[in-house]
Design an enzyme around this catalytic site. Structure first.
Site, short mmCIF file in Angstrom:
data_model
loop_
_atom_site.label_atom_id
_atom_site.label_comp_id
_atom_site.label_asym_id
_atom_site.label_seq_id
_atom_site.Cartn_x
_atom_site.Cartn_y
_atom_site.Cartn_z
N SER A 102 8.89 1.20 2.98
CA SER A 102 7.61 1.88 2.90
C SER A 102 7.50 2.74 1.64
O SER A 102 7.50 2.22 0.53
CB SER A 102 7.39 2.71 4.17
OG SER A 102 6.05 3.12 4.28
N LYS A 141 -9.46 -0.28 2.96
CA LYS A 141 -9.51 0.61 1.79
C LYS A 141 -8.13 1.15 1.45
O LYS A 141 -7.71 1.16 0.28
CB LYS A 141 -10.47 1.78 2.06
CG LYS A 141 -11.94 1.42 2.02
CD LYS A 141 -12.80 2.66 2.24
CE LYS A 141 -14.27 2.33 2.14
NZ LYS A 141 -15.12 3.53 2.37
#
Length: 337
Positions: A102, A141
């Site tokens: 991540s 987004k």
């Protein structure tokens, strides 16, 4: 004869002092360790270490990284510090068994030199909401933003931008061997000394321009987290934050039911403030928090009102439900254990 003797002695003194002089000019390499979730405490620790390395004119700074991920804002703070550093930053995913998942992927790709130990992995950089839930438009987004950001980092350092984008969009991961083959990292190294020897003579580009690393046989200086950073890092653990909140509420509860005790109230207030500091970095479900507050209110009312145990039962149920709901995140490192 005297002139020849003096000339010979001068030559010998220069010959002997030259290696000593070069050794004195050899710079140190600063090494720090980031082990755990990327949060404001670790971001501040890395930022200050990079700043110190620049002030002390170190040869390089090595970040030994092992992280399951963390907060986007903290990750971006670290990346900005790496990019803005005059001193080359080397991210080394280690020891064996470590990972750069991540947020760790972004940090690794931003480094001037990216390296991994055998038996490590990198990837799975798909963004998740702090509360674990985002509507479709917002999710798109956030994903597009993260994909563009990681591509720009990879392109800046000449690494595989396609794989970087896939790590965000498809959560792909790679072992250290695959990462080297795919052009995600620069080196696979078994230990720090081998890494420093391998990158010696490598040319990197910092904000000050190109620099040739001189890291072979250099002095390694390790810098641990300060006590302040360690404390902040500990309290942002969900389990610790939860315990601080309970201690805080019960301290104030005891103070209200036994006025004049003072100590429980003071400690309760301190614990609550620390808990709320931790909550700003954690995926707090406010419905769960409200249930826990409601449980405390029920317990206080039970002391004041005769409810034959009804308020106590309600408080226990509210406390259990609130505890289960308090932290909600897809990441296991952001949940109560």
């Amino acid at each position: 004869m005297l002139k020849r003797t003096l000339a010979l002695l001068t030559f010998l003194s220069l010959f002997v002092s030259a290696p000593l002089f070069s050794q004195e000019q050899k710079k140190d390499v600063l090494v720090i360790t980031v082990n755990g979730v990327i949060n404001p405490a670790s971001a501040e620790y890395v930022g200050k270490s990079i700043k110190r390395a620049n002030e002390q004119k170190r040869e390089a700074i090595v970040i030994e990284l092992d992280t399951p991920g963390g907060l986007d804002t903290s990750m971006r703070d670290i990346v900005k510090n790496i990019i803005g550093s005059e001193v080359p930053v080397i991210v080394y995913v280690s020891p064996s068994g470590a990972r750069a998942a991540s947020a760790g992927v972004f940090i690794t790709l931003a480094a001037h030199v990216a390296a991994m130990s055998p038996g490590t992995n990198i990837g799975s950089a798909h963004p998740v909401g702090v509360g674990g839930k985002m509507d479709k438009v917002m999710a798109e987004k956030v994903t597009n933003d993260a994909a563009a950001y990681i591509k720009s980092l990879a392109e800046r350092t000449g690494r595989n931008a396609k794989w970087a984008e896939d790590a965000v969009r498809k959560s792909v991961s790679a072992t250290e061997t695959e990462a080297l083959k795919e052009g995600i990292i620069d080196i696979v190294s078994k230990d720090l000394n081998t890494l420093l020897s391998t990158i010696d003579g490598r040319k990197v580009k910092t904000v000050m321009g190109e620099k040739i690393l001189k890291t072979a046989n250099t002095n390694v200086v390790r810098e641990e987290m300060s006590l302040r950073h360690k404390i902040l890092n500990v309290i942002t653990d969900p389990n610790v934050a939860y315990m601080l909140m309970l201690l805080g509420f019960y301290g104030l509860f005891f103070e209200l039911t036994n006025p004049g005790s003072i100590f429980p109230g003071v400690m309760g207030g301190i614990c609550l403030i620390l808990a709320f500091y931790a909550f700003q970095t954690l995926p707090v479900n406010y419905a769960g928090l409200l249930l826990i507050i409601l449980a405390i209110i029920f317990f206080i009312l039970e002391v004041k009102i005769m409810s034959y145990g009804a308020l106590t039962i309600g408080g226990v149920i509210a406390m259990l439900l609130g505890s289960l709901m308090l932290f909600e995140s897809p990441g296991p490192f952001m949940k109560l254990s």
